[in-house]
Design a protein around this motif. Structure first.
Motif, PDB file in Angstrom:
ATOM      1  N   CYS A 181       0.885  -1.345   0.048  1.00 17.80           N
ATOM      2  CA  CYS A 181      -0.040  -0.109  -0.115  1.00 17.80           C
ATOM      3  C   CYS A 181       1.087   1.297   0.004  1.00 17.80           C
ATOM      4  O   CYS A 181       2.257   1.165   0.037  1.00 17.80           O
ATOM      5  CB  CYS A 181      -1.039  -0.007   1.285  1.00 17.80           C
ATOM      6  SG  CYS A 181      -0.269   0.147   2.999  1.00 17.80           S
ATOM      7  N   LEU A 182       0.344   2.372  -0.045  1.00  7.36           N
ATOM      8  CA  LEU A 182       0.839   3.622  -0.169  1.00  7.36           C
ATOM      9  C   LEU A 182       1.327   4.150   1.039  1.00  7.36           C
ATOM     10  O   LEU A 182       2.551   4.675   1.480  1.00  7.36           O
ATOM     11  CB  LEU A 182       0.303   4.559  -1.135  1.00  7.36           C
ATOM     12  CG  LEU A 182       0.822   5.888  -1.070  1.00  7.36           C
ATOM     13  CD1 LEU A 182       1.973   6.236  -1.758  1.00  7.36           C
ATOM     14  CD2 LEU A 182      -0.201   7.078  -1.854  1.00  7.36           C
ATOM     15  N   GLU A 183       0.414   4.105   2.247  1.00  2.34           N
ATOM     16  CA  GLU A 183       0.650   4.989   3.268  1.00  2.34           C
ATOM     17  C   GLU A 183       0.493   4.128   4.437  1.00  2.34           C
ATOM     18  O   GLU A 183      -0.512   3.211   4.593  1.00  2.34           O
ATOM     19  CB  GLU A 183      -0.541   5.906   3.383  1.00  2.34           C
ATOM     20  CG  GLU A 183      -0.272   7.201   4.262  1.00  2.34           C
ATOM     21  CD  GLU A 183       0.812   8.097   3.364  1.00  2.34           C
ATOM     22  OE1 GLU A 183       1.708   8.317   3.903  1.00  2.34           O
ATOM     23  OE2 GLU A 183       0.586   8.603   2.260  1.00  2.34           O
ATOM     24  N   PRO A 184       1.309   4.024   5.369  1.00  2.43           N
ATOM     25  CA  PRO A 184       1.040   3.221   6.714  1.00  2.43           C
ATOM     26  C   PRO A 184       0.151   4.141   7.913  1.00  2.43           C
ATOM     27  O   PRO A 184       0.781   4.524   8.929  1.00  2.43           O
ATOM     28  CB  PRO A 184       2.451   3.041   7.217  1.00  2.43           C
ATOM     29  CG  PRO A 184       3.248   4.424   6.843  1.00  2.43           C
ATOM     30  CD  PRO A 184       2.636   4.644   5.523  1.00  2.43           C
ATOM     31  N   THR A 185      -1.054   4.332   7.554  1.00  2.60           N
ATOM     32  CA  THR A 185      -2.116   4.897   8.416  1.00  2.60           C
ATOM     33  C   THR A 185      -2.473   3.625   9.402  1.00  2.60           C
ATOM     34  O   THR A 185      -2.725   2.553   9.079  1.00  2.60           O
ATOM     35  CB  THR A 185      -2.971   5.690   7.661  1.00  2.60           C
ATOM     36  OG1 THR A 185      -4.041   4.783   6.912  1.00  2.60           O
ATOM     37  CG2 THR A 185      -2.396   6.781   6.923  1.00  2.60           C
ATOM     38  N   PRO A 186      -3.216   4.137  10.322  1.00  3.02           N
ATOM     39  CA  PRO A 186      -3.867   2.925  11.142  1.00  3.02           C
ATOM     40  C   PRO A 186      -5.009   2.323  10.474  1.00  3.02           C
ATOM     41  O   PRO A 186      -5.184   1.236  10.555  1.00  3.02           O
ATOM     42  CB  PRO A 186      -4.276   3.755  12.571  1.00  3.02           C
ATOM     43  CG  PRO A 186      -3.145   5.013  12.710  1.00  3.02           C
ATOM     44  CD  PRO A 186      -2.987   5.371  11.212  1.00  3.02           C
TER      45      PRO A 186
END
Length: 333
Positions: A42-47
């Protein structure tokens, strides 16, 4: 598939040696899972994103943006929340950031490929690498199978052995650690290496790309084609628009620092994301801001497909689509 073998593949596709000095590409969180059956990209390691990956059952998560740039205490916020989630699951978290951005012919250059740019070159060269010549003594003559096993690896230029038993290997620097492990596995004892840096051939890696369109396009026609490629209907445009476009430069992510380099390269237009006010005021080149997300989301989709083709059949690689964090609101008056 062993988790470490998966990350060896990731490092081949996004060599950590390519990253910028300020970056933190590489392992973000060390997991406990020795085997990997599901790898999420994925692009972003957000919660929210990490939660979706873990709910799917991922033992490894590969993102573009790092979880952190510099070590910091997990005292709160999204950083601490993601740490808790990943560590509780025993999963691995890895970031392929500027290490992927710089890879020649990698997925970061997808826009140039779809525009059909000819004579493509970097907007800015970040690193230049020359191969290494590594020599060591082998007590026994190399078998044909050994020599072919080493020579057939990507990044190995030649393998030879003298009558006295000296083995010489010419290899690209990023490939050497994995090749050394293979060599030592087939030896009775770890050899002592003599390493010499060569002057050629020279491989360059860098940010952004500039090249010529197959044929010039009127400004409106170029914007229409670009809109279809990045799936956007609204752009931010600064600088004076050209009547026609022949030479295009672009850089994914936050590329406004490359405007001067794109201008020197002779670009008619520069495509990037995260354009800022003062560079916009000062730019003599027409700049089209299509957004950070638009260029890099597609890059990671392509990276996931590439990784999926390299892993063995025991691993499922899945791309998790992100959500554009920036939204436009048009007020009716």
């Amino acid at each position: 598939m062993k988790s470490q073998d998966l990350f060896s593949l990731v490092r081949k596709l996004a060599p950590e040696e390519y990253q910028s000095s300020w970056d933190n590409s590489g392992l973000q969180v060390a997991g406990e899972a020795q085997d990997c059956r599901k790898a999420a990209v994925c692009l972003e390691p957000t919660p929210d994103m990490v939660g979706r990956c873990l709910e799917w059952g991922a033992q490894a998560i590969v993102t573009h943006h790092p979880l952190y740039m510099k070590p910091k205490a997990p005292v709160g916020g999204q950083y601490a929340e993601v740490l808790r989630m990943v560590m509780k699951a025993g999963a691995w978290l890895y970031a392929a950031h500027t290490s992927l951005d710089c890879r020649p012919d990698g997925p970061a250059f997808w826009l140039g490929s779809r525009l059909g740019l000819a004579n493509a070159r970097f907007v800015e060269t970040a690193h230049a690498f020359t191969p290494m010549e590594v020599s060591f003594h082998a007590a026994r003559p190399l078998t044909r199978e050994q020599a072919e096993l080493w020579a057939d690896r990507e990044g190995v230029h030649s393998v030879s052995q003298s009558a006295a038993g000296e083995v010489r290997v010419v290899v690209d620097r990023p490939v050497w650690p994995s090749l050394a492990a293979t060599i030592e596995f087939g030896m009775d004892a770890r050899p002592e290496y003599y390493v010499r840096a060569l002057e050629a051939p020279r491989e360059s890696v860098g940010f952004g790309q500039v090249g010529e369109l197959p044929e010039p396009l009127a400004w409106g026609d170029f914007l229409a084609e670009l809109a279809g490629l990045v799936d956007r209907e609204v752009f931010t445009i600064c600088g004076r628009a050209p009547e026609a476009v022949s030479t295009v430069a672009y850089c994914g992510g936050s590329g406004s620092s490359l405007i001067d380099a794109a201008t020197r390269a002779g670009a008619d237009v520069f495509i990037t994301g995260d354009m800022k006010y003062h560079p916009a005021v000062e730019s003599e080149l027409c700049v089209v801001d299509v957004g950070h997300f638009a260029l890099e989301e597609e890059m990671m989709r392509l990276f996931a497909a590439e990784l999926g083709e390299r892993v063995d059949e025991s691993v499922e690689v899945r791309f998790f689509e992100g959500t554009e964090p920036m939204a436009f609101h048009i007020c009716a008056r």
